[in-house]
Design an enzyme around this catalytic site. Structure first.
Site: not given
Length: 279
Positions: A125, A220
């Protein structure tokens, strides 16, 4: 044994959207369907898509025949341009929250501002976001990274990786504010990330131990593990096969959470396995 699943756990909106889009393409496929990198950081889930015919490639090399899926992490502007030059059909499954960051970076950079990305420089990302300012961003993962850069009188525009640890981001923000004269912050940490981190923190303070389910390469999920570990013994697994009942059977209250790339069926399998083997 009491087993309690965190209020928010598993697939987030962006991941579910990407997986649904990819599955629809595979269901209607009349040509090759590629994904540029792993669709999500979950080996088991991606495996089901490969069985359906998905071809995973790491880079655009040579002529591609078929459709290519941009995964939820997004890609750089150069990649989009390369694909358009090939006239390849693009299925853009970039998470809308990631796309928002890309737009902020592109606009800020076009206005002459320097870019700071708070996040992991090796995460896809962040790599993709950096590609919207010609890979010129200062990438800050820890407070120490701030000291490694020289800062001038430029106007700086700061964005954060969607899965950034919120507490860590606040520490970095405070340090950047004290270090840089002209700076604006865009808190782009995803609400789903905050919900999962907050729910995991609450549950880990109640439970005797926590199990965090998710891919070992999932940013995450790693952060959920860090948060839970601060409050109680925590075990990170990808699947039920990795559970060691000898380590968890002595706990009477077990909490479970899962990263945003973990499908519901894997969470269910873990819960049922514990129930069956803790009697």
């Amino acid at each position: 044994m009491k087993i309690e699943v965190a209020e928010f756990a598993g697939f987030c909106f962006g991941v579910k959207r990407a997986m649904d889009m990819a599955w629809k393409e595979l269901e209607n496929a009349k040509e090759n369907i590629y994904s540029l990198g792993q669709l999500i950081h979950n080996t088991q889930a991606v495996g089901k898509y490969k069985e359906k015919g998905l071809k995973v490639i790491d880079a655009v090399e040579g002529k591609i025949s078929g459709s290519i899926i941009i995964r939820s992490h997004g890609v750089s502007l150069d990649v989009y341009n390369a694909l358009k030059e090939q006239n390849v059909s693009i299925v853009d499954a970039t998470c809308p929250f990631v796309k928002k960051i890309q737009d902020i970076v592109y606009k800020s950079f076009s206005e002459g501002k320097a870019i700071v990305i708070v996040g992991n420089p090796k995460h896809p990302e962040v790599i993709g976001i950096n590609g919207w300012c010609k890979n010129s961003a200062k990438i800050v993962k820890t407070i120490d990274d701030i000291e490694s850069y020289s800062w001038d009188d430029s106007e700086y525009s700061v964005v954060a990786q969607t899965t950034m640890n919120i507490d860590q981001y606040e520490h970095i923000k405070k340090k950047l504010t004290a270090t840089v004269d002209h700076i604006e912050f865009h808190n782009t940490i995803c609400l789903a990330t905050k919900e999962r981190q907050d729910a995991s923190k609450i549950l880990s303070k109640k439970a005797q131990a926590m199990i965090v389910i998710g891919g070992y390469h999932s940013s995450n999920t790693q952060k959920l593990t860090e948060i839970c570990s601060q409050n109680c013994p925590t075990f990170h697994v990808e699947t039920k096969e990795e559970l060691d009942m000898s380590l968890i059977s002595s706990y009477s209250h077990l909490g479970i959470t899962a990263g945003a790339s973990t499908p519901d069926w894997i969470i269910t399998e873990v819960v049922e396995y514990i129930q069956e083997n803790s009697k």
